[in-house]
Design a protein around this motif. Structure first.
Motif, short mmCIF file in Angstrom:
data_model
loop_
_atom_site.label_atom_id
_atom_site.label_comp_id
_atom_site.label_asym_id
_atom_site.label_seq_id
_atom_site.Cartn_x
_atom_site.Cartn_y
_atom_site.Cartn_z
N HIS A 52 0.80 -1.22 0.00
CA HIS A 52 0.00 0.00 0.00
C HIS A 52 0.85 1.28 0.00
O HIS A 52 0.84 2.01 -0.98
CB HIS A 52 -0.98 -0.03 1.17
CG HIS A 52 -1.95 -1.17 1.09
ND1 HIS A 52 -2.99 -1.20 0.18
CD2 HIS A 52 -2.00 -2.34 1.77
CE1 HIS A 52 -3.66 -2.34 0.33
NE2 HIS A 52 -3.08 -3.05 1.28
N LEU A 53 1.57 1.56 1.07
CA LEU A 53 2.28 2.84 1.14
C LEU A 53 3.37 2.98 0.08
O LEU A 53 3.39 3.96 -0.67
CB LEU A 53 2.87 3.06 2.54
CG LEU A 53 1.91 3.72 3.53
CD1 LEU A 53 0.84 2.73 3.99
CD2 LEU A 53 2.67 4.26 4.74
N LEU A 54 4.25 2.00 0.00
CA LEU A 54 5.34 2.10 -0.98
C LEU A 54 4.83 1.92 -2.40
O LEU A 54 5.27 2.61 -3.33
CB LEU A 54 6.44 1.06 -0.67
CG LEU A 54 7.25 1.35 0.60
CD1 LEU A 54 8.18 0.18 0.91
CD2 LEU A 54 8.06 2.63 0.43
N ASN A 55 3.88 1.01 -2.57
CA ASN A 55 3.29 0.78 -3.88
C ASN A 55 2.70 2.07 -4.45
O ASN A 55 2.74 2.31 -5.66
CB ASN A 55 2.20 -0.29 -3.75
CG ASN A 55 1.46 -0.55 -5.03
OD1 ASN A 55 0.45 0.09 -5.32
ND2 ASN A 55 1.94 -1.50 -5.82
N CYS A 56 2.14 2.90 -3.56
CA CYS A 56 1.55 4.17 -3.99
C CYS A 56 2.58 5.28 -4.10
O CYS A 56 2.52 6.13 -5.00
CB CYS A 56 0.45 4.59 -3.01
SG CYS A 56 -1.01 3.53 -3.08
N ALA A 57 3.53 5.31 -3.16
CA ALA A 57 4.52 6.40 -3.15
C ALA A 57 5.36 6.43 -4.42
O ALA A 57 5.73 7.52 -4.89
CB ALA A 57 5.42 6.25 -1.93
N VAL A 58 5.64 5.27 -4.99
CA VAL A 58 6.50 5.25 -6.19
C VAL A 58 5.79 5.80 -7.42
O VAL A 58 6.42 6.04 -8.45
CB VAL A 58 7.03 3.82 -6.47
CG1 VAL A 58 7.94 3.36 -5.34
CG2 VAL A 58 5.90 2.82 -6.68
N LEU A 59 4.48 6.05 -7.31
CA LEU A 59 3.77 6.72 -8.39
C LEU A 59 4.39 8.08 -8.67
O LEU A 59 4.30 8.61 -9.78
CB LEU A 59 2.29 6.87 -8.02
CG LEU A 59 1.36 7.52 -9.04
CD1 LEU A 59 1.27 6.69 -10.32
CD2 LEU A 59 -0.03 7.72 -8.45
N SER A 60 5.04 8.64 -7.66
CA SER A 60 5.68 9.96 -7.81
C SER A 60 6.71 10.00 -8.93
O SER A 60 7.02 11.06 -9.46
CB SER A 60 6.34 10.37 -6.50
OG SER A 60 7.42 9.51 -6.18
N GLU A 61 7.22 8.83 -9.30
CA GLU A 61 8.24 8.76 -10.36
C GLU A 61 7.71 9.27 -11.71
O GLU A 61 8.49 9.72 -12.55
CB GLU A 61 8.74 7.32 -10.53
CG GLU A 61 9.49 6.78 -9.32
CD GLU A 61 9.91 5.32 -9.51
OE1 GLU A 61 9.91 4.84 -10.67
OE2 GLU A 61 10.22 4.66 -8.50
N VAL A 62 6.40 9.20 -11.90
CA VAL A 62 5.84 9.58 -13.20
C VAL A 62 4.90 10.78 -13.13
O VAL A 62 4.22 11.10 -14.10
CB VAL A 62 5.12 8.39 -13.87
CG1 VAL A 62 6.12 7.32 -14.28
CG2 VAL A 62 4.06 7.77 -12.94
N VAL A 63 4.86 11.45 -11.98
CA VAL A 63 4.04 12.66 -11.84
C VAL A 63 4.94 13.87 -12.08
O VAL A 63 5.95 14.02 -11.41
CB VAL A 63 3.39 12.75 -10.45
CG1 VAL A 63 2.60 14.05 -10.31
CG2 VAL A 63 2.47 11.56 -10.21
N PRO A 64 4.60 14.74 -13.03
CA PRO A 64 5.43 15.92 -13.32
C PRO A 64 5.57 16.84 -12.11
O PRO A 64 4.78 16.78 -11.16
CB PRO A 64 4.66 16.62 -14.46
CG PRO A 64 3.78 15.57 -15.03
CD PRO A 64 3.42 14.66 -13.89
N GLU A 65 6.54 17.71 -12.15
CA GLU A 65 6.78 18.64 -11.04
C GLU A 65 5.76 19.77 -11.02
O GLU A 65 5.34 20.28 -12.06
CB GLU A 65 8.19 19.23 -11.14
CG GLU A 65 9.30 18.25 -10.85
CD GLU A 65 10.65 18.92 -10.79
OE1 GLU A 65 10.71 20.17 -10.67
OE2 GLU A 65 11.66 18.22 -10.90
N GLY A 66 5.37 20.16 -9.80
CA GLY A 66 4.58 21.35 -9.58
C GLY A 66 3.19 21.38 -10.18
O GLY A 66 2.67 22.44 -10.49
N VAL A 67 2.56 20.21 -10.34
CA VAL A 67 1.25 20.16 -10.98
C VAL A 67 0.14 20.01 -9.96
O VAL A 67 0.37 19.75 -8.78
CB VAL A 67 1.17 19.01 -12.01
CG1 VAL A 67 2.19 19.21 -13.12
CG2 VAL A 67 1.36 17.65 -11.33
N THR A 68 -1.10 20.16 -10.43
CA THR A 68 -2.27 19.90 -9.60
C THR A 68 -2.73 18.46 -9.84
O THR A 68 -2.68 17.96 -10.97
CB THR A 68 -3.41 20.87 -9.94
OG1 THR A 68 -3.65 20.86 -11.35
CG2 THR A 68 -3.05 22.29 -9.51
N VAL A 69 -3.17 17.83 -8.76
CA VAL A 69 -3.54 16.41 -8.81
C VAL A 69 -4.89 16.22 -8.13
O VAL A 69 -5.15 16.80 -7.07
CB VAL A 69 -2.49 15.53 -8.09
CG1 VAL A 69 -2.91 14.07 -8.09
CG2 VAL A 69 -1.11 15.70 -8.73
#
Length: 238
Positions: free
Chosen positions: A54-71
């Motif tokens: 859960h936590l790590l599986n979700c946290a690594v999504l950050s690898e493909v989220v652009p910088e400074g965007v709205t989510v």
């Protein structure tokens, strides 16, 4: 009464992933294992694998989220993936969208306790907030619905040229194939399957990326957004 499962210690990878927010990640895991189970937000059998699954599986999504965007995290539930993403990325402005009151109450408590000033909790369904929330760069989701149905909720919330990132499992490729027609009607211009979390999670987290063009949601949703915007402006003038 079955004894509650014990939360295992955080794996070493969690220290690397969450960095300065590691203590907050531990507190969040504890909240999920305690209040989360008591309130029926997660099953007790998930507690022993909270970190990896859960936590790590979700946290690594950050690898493909652009910088400074709205989510916008659609159907955020207990805060997955939105809260782990917020813990590792304070450059993002994140909305946790969830229709159920008991879940939004939990999310609000977590956000306040962890001091996540860049996170907002909104109660509602995606179709209800269309035109009321500002369009976002990225929509995230995990275990909400099959991709074709998820897309009808998530894609209309995007701004032009935004993207939906859906955490999926082994069915990702088949879901993407089944949803091809629906995605095209919703304005998708490109799709791909990504694998993230090298050296952190095993198996790697699978992400379906759906990129949209200038009309997220297609013509029908463009008209609906415009109508909602006009209604909002009329109310503000009163």
């Amino acid at each position: 009464m079955t004894e509650a499962a014990e939360l295992p210690p955080a794996p070493e990878q969690a220290r690397d992933v969450f960095g300065e927010r590691f203590a907050d990640a531990v507190r969040y895991a504890e909240l999920l294992a305690e209040a989360g189970v008591q309130r029926g937000l997660i099953g007790p059998r998930e507690v022993p694998r909270l970190w990896e699954r859960h936590l790590l599986n979700c946290a690594v999504l950050s690898e493909v989220v652009p910088e400074g965007v709205t989510v916008c995290d659609v159907g955020s539930g207990a805060g997955l993936p939105g809260i782990p993403l917020a813990l590792v990325r304070d450059d993002l402005k994140i909305t946790l969208l969830e229709p159920l009151l008991r879940r939004t109450n939990f999310l609000t408590e977590v956000v306040e306790l962890l001091g996540l000033d860049h996170v907002t909790v909104v109660r509602g369904r995606a179709e209800e907030v269309l035109g009321k929330l500002p369009p976002v760069h990225v929509v995230t989701a995990r275990a909400v619905a099959p991709l074709d149905r998820l897309a009808t909720w998530g894609i209309p919330l995007l701004r032009p040229y935004g993207e939906m990132l859906a955490l999926k499992g082994d069915t990702a490729e088949q879901e993407l194939k089944n949803a091809a027609t629906a995605l095209s009607k919703l304005g998708a211009v490109e799709t791909s399957i990504l694998h993230v979390g090298e050296g952190v999670v095993q198996p790697l987290s699978t992400v379906v990326r759906v990129e949209v063009g200038e009309s997220p949601g297609g013509v029908r949703f463009a008209a609906k957004r415009a109508k909602a915007a006009r209604t909002g402006r009329a109310r503000r003038r009163r």
